[in-house]
Motif scaffolding. Structure first.
Motif, PDB file in Angstrom:
ATOM      1  N   ASP A 101      -2.608   1.468  32.994  1.00 43.26           N
ATOM      2  CA  ASP A 101      -2.287   1.064  31.624  1.00 43.26           C
ATOM      3  C   ASP A 101      -1.557   2.169  30.880  1.00 43.26           C
ATOM      4  O   ASP A 101      -0.556   1.919  30.195  1.00 43.26           O
ATOM      5  CB  ASP A 101      -3.567   0.694  30.872  1.00 43.26           C
ATOM      6  CG  ASP A 101      -4.188  -0.595  31.372  1.00 43.26           C
ATOM      7  OD1 ASP A 101      -3.469  -1.389  32.003  1.00 43.26           O
ATOM      8  OD2 ASP A 101      -5.389  -0.813  31.135  1.00 43.26           O
ATOM      9  N   TRP A 102      -2.061   3.389  31.003  1.00 46.43           N
ATOM     10  CA  TRP A 102      -1.416   4.513  30.324  1.00 46.43           C
ATOM     11  C   TRP A 102       0.013   4.700  30.829  1.00 46.43           C
ATOM     12  O   TRP A 102       0.922   5.010  30.042  1.00 46.43           O
ATOM     13  CB  TRP A 102      -2.215   5.798  30.547  1.00 46.43           C
ATOM     14  CG  TRP A 102      -3.426   5.931  29.677  1.00 46.43           C
ATOM     15  CD1 TRP A 102      -4.735   5.938  30.068  1.00 46.43           C
ATOM     16  CD2 TRP A 102      -3.446   6.077  28.255  1.00 46.43           C
ATOM     17  NE1 TRP A 102      -5.560   6.068  28.990  1.00 46.43           N
ATOM     18  CE2 TRP A 102      -4.802   6.172  27.857  1.00 46.43           C
ATOM     19  CE3 TRP A 102      -2.457   6.143  27.274  1.00 46.43           C
ATOM     20  CZ2 TRP A 102      -5.184   6.327  26.525  1.00 46.43           C
ATOM     21  CZ3 TRP A 102      -2.842   6.289  25.950  1.00 46.43           C
ATOM     22  CH2 TRP A 102      -4.181   6.380  25.585  1.00 46.43           C
ATOM     23  N   GLN A 103       0.207   4.520  32.121  1.00 45.58           N
ATOM     24  CA  GLN A 103       1.554   4.691  32.668  1.00 45.58           C
ATOM     25  C   GLN A 103       2.509   3.633  32.121  1.00 45.58           C
ATOM     26  O   GLN A 103       3.657   3.935  31.782  1.00 45.58           O
ATOM     27  CB  GLN A 103       1.504   4.623  34.200  1.00 45.58           C
ATOM     28  CG  GLN A 103       2.812   4.990  34.877  1.00 45.58           C
ATOM     29  CD  GLN A 103       3.231   6.417  34.606  1.00 45.58           C
ATOM     30  OE1 GLN A 103       2.452   7.347  34.795  1.00 45.58           O
ATOM     31  NE2 GLN A 103       4.449   6.616  34.133  1.00 45.58           N
ATOM     32  N   VAL A 104       2.029   2.397  32.013  1.00 46.59           N
ATOM     33  CA  VAL A 104       2.862   1.328  31.464  1.00 46.59           C
ATOM     34  C   VAL A 104       3.207   1.621  30.006  1.00 46.59           C
ATOM     35  O   VAL A 104       4.364   1.466  29.579  1.00 46.59           O
ATOM     36  CB  VAL A 104       2.135  -0.027  31.601  1.00 46.59           C
ATOM     37  CG1 VAL A 104       2.822  -1.094  30.753  1.00 46.59           C
ATOM     38  CG2 VAL A 104       2.097  -0.467  33.055  1.00 46.59           C
ATOM     39  N   LEU A 105       2.223   2.052  29.229  1.00 49.53           N
ATOM     40  CA  LEU A 105       2.471   2.364  27.820  1.00 49.53           C
ATOM     41  C   LEU A 105       3.444   3.529  27.684  1.00 49.53           C
ATOM     42  O   LEU A 105       4.320   3.530  26.805  1.00 49.53           O
ATOM     43  CB  LEU A 105       1.149   2.696  27.117  1.00 49.53           C
ATOM     44  CG  LEU A 105       0.149   1.542  26.974  1.00 49.53           C
ATOM     45  CD1 LEU A 105      -1.163   2.053  26.403  1.00 49.53           C
ATOM     46  CD2 LEU A 105       0.707   0.430  26.097  1.00 49.53           C
ATOM     47  N   GLN A 106       3.310   4.512  28.558  1.00 50.81           N
ATOM     48  CA  GLN A 106       4.214   5.662  28.506  1.00 50.81           C
ATOM     49  C   GLN A 106       5.627   5.265  28.909  1.00 50.81           C
ATOM     50  O   GLN A 106       6.611   5.680  28.263  1.00 50.81           O
ATOM     51  CB  GLN A 106       3.685   6.769  29.422  1.00 50.81           C
ATOM     52  CG  GLN A 106       4.450   8.074  29.330  1.00 50.81           C
ATOM     53  CD  GLN A 106       3.864   9.127  30.267  1.00 50.81           C
ATOM     54  OE1 GLN A 106       4.143   9.153  31.463  1.00 50.81           O
ATOM     55  NE2 GLN A 106       3.032   9.988  29.724  1.00 50.81           N
ATOM     56  N   ASP A 107       5.752   4.458  29.933  1.00 50.44           N
ATOM     57  CA  ASP A 107       7.079   4.049  30.397  1.00 50.44           C
ATOM     58  C   ASP A 107       7.818   3.215  29.354  1.00 50.44           C
ATOM     59  O   ASP A 107       9.054   3.249  29.292  1.00 50.44           O
ATOM     60  CB  ASP A 107       6.967   3.248  31.704  1.00 50.44           C
ATOM     61  CG  ASP A 107       6.640   4.135  32.893  1.00 50.44           C
ATOM     62  OD1 ASP A 107       6.869   5.349  32.802  1.00 50.44           O
ATOM     63  OD2 ASP A 107       6.142   3.609  33.902  1.00 50.44           O
ATOM     64  N   THR A 108       7.076   2.457  28.553  1.00 51.86           N
ATOM     65  CA  THR A 108       7.707   1.573  27.574  1.00 51.86           C
ATOM     66  C   THR A 108       7.678   2.143  26.160  1.00 51.86           C
ATOM     67  O   THR A 108       8.113   1.461  25.225  1.00 51.86           O
ATOM     68  CB  THR A 108       7.013   0.195  27.578  1.00 51.86           C
ATOM     69  OG1 THR A 108       5.601   0.374  27.369  1.00 51.86           O
ATOM     70  CG2 THR A 108       7.233  -0.505  28.908  1.00 51.86           C
ATOM     71  N   GLY A 109       7.176   3.367  25.993  1.00 56.44           N
ATOM     72  CA  GLY A 109       7.165   3.988  24.675  1.00 56.44           C
ATOM     73  C   GLY A 109       6.287   3.281  23.672  1.00 56.44           C
ATOM     74  O   GLY A 109       6.601   3.255  22.470  1.00 56.44           O
ATOM     75  N   THR A 110       5.168   2.712  24.116  1.00 62.55           N
ATOM     76  CA  THR A 110       4.297   1.937  23.232  1.00 62.55           C
ATOM     77  C   THR A 110       2.893   2.519  23.132  1.00 62.55           C
ATOM     78  O   THR A 110       1.956   1.814  22.726  1.00 62.55           O
ATOM     79  CB  THR A 110       4.217   0.478  23.717  1.00 62.55           C
ATOM     80  OG1 THR A 110       3.878   0.455  25.126  1.00 62.55           O
ATOM     81  CG2 THR A 110       5.531  -0.244  23.529  1.00 62.55           C
ATOM     82  N   VAL A 111       2.724   3.787  23.474  1.00 68.13           N
ATOM     83  CA  VAL A 111       1.401   4.411  23.357  1.00 68.13           C
ATOM     84  C   VAL A 111       0.906   4.331  21.922  1.00 68.13           C
ATOM     85  O   VAL A 111      -0.285   4.117  21.655  1.00 68.13           O
ATOM     86  CB  VAL A 111       1.463   5.871  23.840  1.00 68.13           C
ATOM     87  CG1 VAL A 111       0.149   6.575  23.579  1.00 68.13           C
ATOM     88  CG2 VAL A 111       1.801   5.934  25.330  1.00 68.13           C
ATOM     89  N   HIS A 112       1.814   4.505  20.972  1.00 71.25           N
ATOM     90  CA  HIS A 112       1.421   4.523  19.562  1.00 71.25           C
ATOM     91  C   HIS A 112       0.872   3.186  19.089  1.00 71.25           C
ATOM     92  O   HIS A 112       0.216   3.116  18.041  1.00 71.25           O
ATOM     93  CB  HIS A 112       2.631   4.903  18.699  1.00 71.25           C
ATOM     94  CG  HIS A 112       3.746   3.901  18.752  1.00 71.25           C
ATOM     95  ND1 HIS A 112       3.976   2.997  17.756  1.00 71.25           N
ATOM     96  CD2 HIS A 112       4.694   3.656  19.704  1.00 71.25           C
ATOM     97  CE1 HIS A 112       5.018   2.244  18.071  1.00 71.25           C
ATOM     98  NE2 HIS A 112       5.480   2.622  19.247  1.00 71.25           N
ATOM     99  N   LEU A 113       1.096   2.124  19.838  1.00 72.13           N
ATOM    100  CA  LEU A 113       0.626   0.810  19.418  1.00 72.13           C
ATOM    101  C   LEU A 113      -0.835   0.568  19.774  1.00 72.13           C
ATOM    102  O   LEU A 113      -1.536  -0.145  19.073  1.00 72.13           O
ATOM    103  CB  LEU A 113       1.487  -0.289  20.052  1.00 72.13           C
ATOM    104  CG  LEU A 113       2.948  -0.327  19.622  1.00 72.13           C
ATOM    105  CD1 LEU A 113       3.674  -1.464  20.321  1.00 72.13           C
ATOM    106  CD2 LEU A 113       3.056  -0.483  18.119  1.00 72.13           C
ATOM    107  N   LEU A 114      -1.308   1.125  20.884  1.00 73.90           N
ATOM    108  CA  LEU A 114      -2.677   0.871  21.332  1.00 73.90           C
ATOM    109  C   LEU A 114      -3.649   1.912  20.820  1.00 73.90           C
ATOM    110  O   LEU A 114      -4.838   1.642  20.696  1.00 73.90           O
ATOM    111  CB  LEU A 114      -2.730   0.791  22.865  1.00 73.90           C
ATOM    112  CG  LEU A 114      -2.709  -0.610  23.467  1.00 73.90           C
ATOM    113  CD1 LEU A 114      -3.977  -1.375  23.130  1.00 73.90           C
ATOM    114  CD2 LEU A 114      -1.509  -1.409  22.998  1.00 73.90           C
TER     115      LEU A 114
END
Length: 744
Positions: free
Chosen positions: A210-223
């Protein structure tokens, strides 16, 4: 006044760049000097001195609260209260212990502990624990994450591992942990951990994938809760009360505007406390408070004033916040938006505003992400166009409302079930995008190159029609395609990475790259994925010509899978290929094999009579312009005797300490026979094996060998063929790091 606030912020921020704190008398004297300067209309300098003095005092207090050197590596019984949100998985429980007390010695006010195979631990409980202490330091690698700085910014004065313990009192006043337990117990369609991250800012329930997907798509700040969520909640409360007042549904005896502003700020503050009140949340709460105050008093503050006051306010509360990447990203993103949309001559349509905001934030943050050593999402601007409104408008309302209504049977659970399904749907879309466009890990570049690229980003943020603005594109592209620096013919660059109790050595010639061992994998920690692979990418390694795994022990071969999955590897060789996974497709170490890369000579050797994995270690000799390095893996004394009868038994300058300096290796016969001048030791600070052994260190010292130890020096860079001393990461002084040894 604004100039004074800017000067105060600069004074607070100067702390981040200090190699060492000034003496106490200096920063105590600075406020006095500042007061003396005030009558002479030099208030900006006075404010700067006030900020600098406050930051130094705060930092010194935090350093004084760290574990004393004499307790480093000791095991003591302590009593304390669990605080924060403990994290647990199948193998380890991690938590923070506050107000710890011991009968023998003063302890830091906050410690971060790990309990392998430990029982469940909840926030608010009191425990009596047997803890092996460790000073708050971390691995130091080129352009890597500085764990020591993060610990200091969090106020953590020690780390440690729990050996035994007993619960003294049940949990008290642990409302955040209670809410988390409720969230994790509901059916959220498999996304209970993501709900905890969204509602509480606790990302422990998110998987590594999950963290890798969020990092790859630049959406860490959303979760993980950001200022955007805080602002959305405050705005919703304000608009709700304003709407009730407009249609006559608000009580007439209560003035709606003060109540709207007060309740909106209360909602923002409450959500911030629920989230743990981290830097982005503090910034958002301060800015929302200022905007609501302006609305209440009908005064125009402008856009920069709230940001400037929030900046100073966050640093006054905790000057060490500037050590965290989130601090810089949080304020920089808001500054880019203000700079981009402020002073425009004509309005944009709503869809133009939304799309341009995403692309301009990506451009504006690109130089900052690069200097912070963080990955850059290529798909982030496009993904956030849909993901931001999806989370903010579709997922967040049922998630917060469901959490609030959990005491009502079925209602709260249904809303959280709905929110979990919406999050799962988003993750499926993000995973598809991440598979097509993973995050870009930029190569570290020279300062002059970064400065030109940063200037190019600023030019691109300017309005259209500004002279020289088109030059921003080629200047920004310099960050993507920096000039490549090639090694001279006949030279080799050698990096011994800091991987704790393990080994990973990178060797590069002008056109070729070799990795000798790939770091350890122990329990839930894969240093190949966390340290080795990111370091290789930051150093510009795009592929390996050869990955040489000395033998099959986990501290040498554990990270090989992560490296092989992250980079193309042309060939893999091991001294014990049968002990490795078949997925690595490792060939045997052919004793006597030689080759030449760009004028640098390589030769392999393995003891033919080896009986265990350590003895099977594949030994590599590297010679560049007459300077030699011997990489030995974990060979022991009998193997060393056989080595003395091999073609590699020639005078050698550098030795990689066999078996991390174990007393079963580094025999006097080997050291004296090959006439080593210096040794590279790779080991973990305070490791349970006692490496390197004092008798081995005494042998090195007796022969006058210079000792470079990863636990004391961090990663070590050697220019083989130059006959020069190596450079080490700890020579890059920072006030939060323990000073390097006086001599090698």
């Amino acid at each position: 006044m604004r100039t004074g606030m800017v000067a105060l912020g600069l004074g607070l921020l100067t702390l981040r760049f200090l190699p060492a704190l000034p003496p106490v008398w200096v920063w105590l004297l600075l406020p006095v000097v500042g007061l003396m300067l005030l009558p002479f209309r030099t208030y900006p300098l006075a404010f700067y001195l006030f900020g600098f003095s406050w930051a130094c005092g705060y930092a010194q207090s935090a350093l004084n609260d760290r574990l004393s050197i004499k307790l480093d590596g000791e095991t003591r019984w302590v009593e304390g209260r669990v605080t924060g949100l403990p994290q647990s998985n199948d193998t380890v429980v991690r938590f923070e212990l506050a107000d710890a007390q011991s009968r023998r010695g003063t302890l830091p006010s906050l410690m971060r502990l790990a309990w392998h195979a430990g029982p469940p631990v909840q926030s608010g409980e009191r425990w009596r624990l047997a803890v092996k202490f460790k000073r708050p330091t971390g691995l130091l690698n080129p352009h890597g994450f500085d764990y020591g700085a993060w610990l200091l910014a969090q106020g953590i004065g020690a780390t440690g591992s729990v050996k035994d313990g007993q619960r003294l009192a049940p949990a008290q006043r642990a409302w955040r942990d209670g809410i988390r337990q409720r969230l994790l117990s509901v059916d959220a369609q498999g996304r209970e951990g993501a709900l905890a991250a969204l509602v509480l800012g606790d990302g422990a329930g998110l998987s590594r994938e999950d963290w890798q997907v969020l990092q790859d798509t630049g959406t860490v700040h959303l979760l993980v809760i950001s200022g955007q969520h805080i602002g959305l909640l405050a705005g919703s409360v304000y608009l709700l009360i304003a709407g009730l007042a407009r249609y006559g549904l608000w009580p007439g005896r209560l003035p709606w505007l003060p109540w709207a502003c007060g309740l909106a700020f209360a909602a923002a503050l409450g959500y911030g406390l629920l989230a743990g009140f981290d830097v982005p949340v503090r910034r958002a709460c301060v800015m929302i408070g200022l905007v609501l105050l302006w609305r209440l008093r009908f005064r125009h503050l402008g856009a920069w004033w709230p940001l400037l006051l929030a900046f100073d306010g966050v640093l006054l509360l905790n000057p060490l916040a500037s050590l965290q990447p989130g601090f810089w990203l949080s304020f920089a993103a808001v500054a880019v938006l203000i700079f981009t949309f402020g002073g425009r001559l004509g309005p944009w349509r709503w869809w133009q505003t939304w799309t341009r905001a995403q692309w301009l934030i990506a451009i504006g943050l690109c130089p900052l992400l690069l200097v912070l050593g963080l990955p850059i999402s290529v798909s982030g601007p496009l993904v956030n166009l849909l993901a931001v409104p999806w989370i903010s408008l579709v997922v967040l309302p049922p998630a917060l409302l469901g959490t609030l209504l959990l005491p009502l049977p079925y209602v709260g659970e249904w809303l959280l079930w709905l929110a979990g399904g919406l999050i799962e749907l988003m993750f499926k879309g993000l995973a598809l995008m991440a598979g097509q466009l993973p995050a870009w890990v930029p190569v570290a570049i020279p300062l002059w190159c970064w400065a030109i690229g940063a200037l190019g980003a600023v030019l691109l943020l300017l309005p259209r029609g500004v002279p020289l603005r088109p030059l921003g594109w080629p200047m920004l592209l310099l960050l993507v395609f920096p000039p490549r620096q090639l090694l001279p013919e006949g030279m080799a660059e050698v990096w011994q990475l800091d991987v704790g109790q393990g080994l990973a050595i990178l060797v590069r010639t002008r056109h070729h790259t070799l990795l000798y061992d790939a770091g350890p994998r122990l329990r839930d920690s894969d240093l190949g994925e966390r340290v080795v692979l990111p370091a290789l990418r930051k150093l510009g390694v795009k592929g390996l010509d050869l990955m040489l795994i000395s033998h099959a022990d986990a501290d040498h071969a554990g990270g090989a899978h992560a490296v092989a999955n992250g980079l193309p590897v042309q060939r893999t060789v091991s001294g014990d290929p049968d002990g490795l996974s078949s997925a690595l497709q490792a060939g045997p170490c052919e004793s006597g094999e030689q080759w030449v890369w760009d004028g640098v000579h390589f030769q392999l050797w393995q003891w033919s009579a080896a009986s265990d994995s350590n003895q099977k270690s594949c030994v590599l000799q590297i010679e560049a312009s007459g300077e030699r390095l011997l990489l030995t893996g974990d060979i022991d004394v009998p193997t060393e005797r056989a080595l003395l009868d091999s073609p590699l038994a020639v005078p050698t300058d550098w030795l990689q300490a066999p078996h991390h300096g174990s007393r079963s290796s580094s025999s006097m016969a080997l050291l004296a026979g090959l006439q080593f001048k210096a040794v590279l030791v790779s080991r973990g600070q305070g490791n349970s094996f006692g490496h390197p052994h004092p008798t081995v260190i005494a042998r090195y010292a007796k022969l006058g060998m210079a000792i470079y130890d990863s636990a004391e020096h961090g990663a070590i860079r050697l220019q083989l063929g130059s006959f020069q001393p190596p450079s080490t990461m700890r020579l890059e002084r920072r006030f939060w790091r323990d000073p390097p040894p006086l001599g090698p």
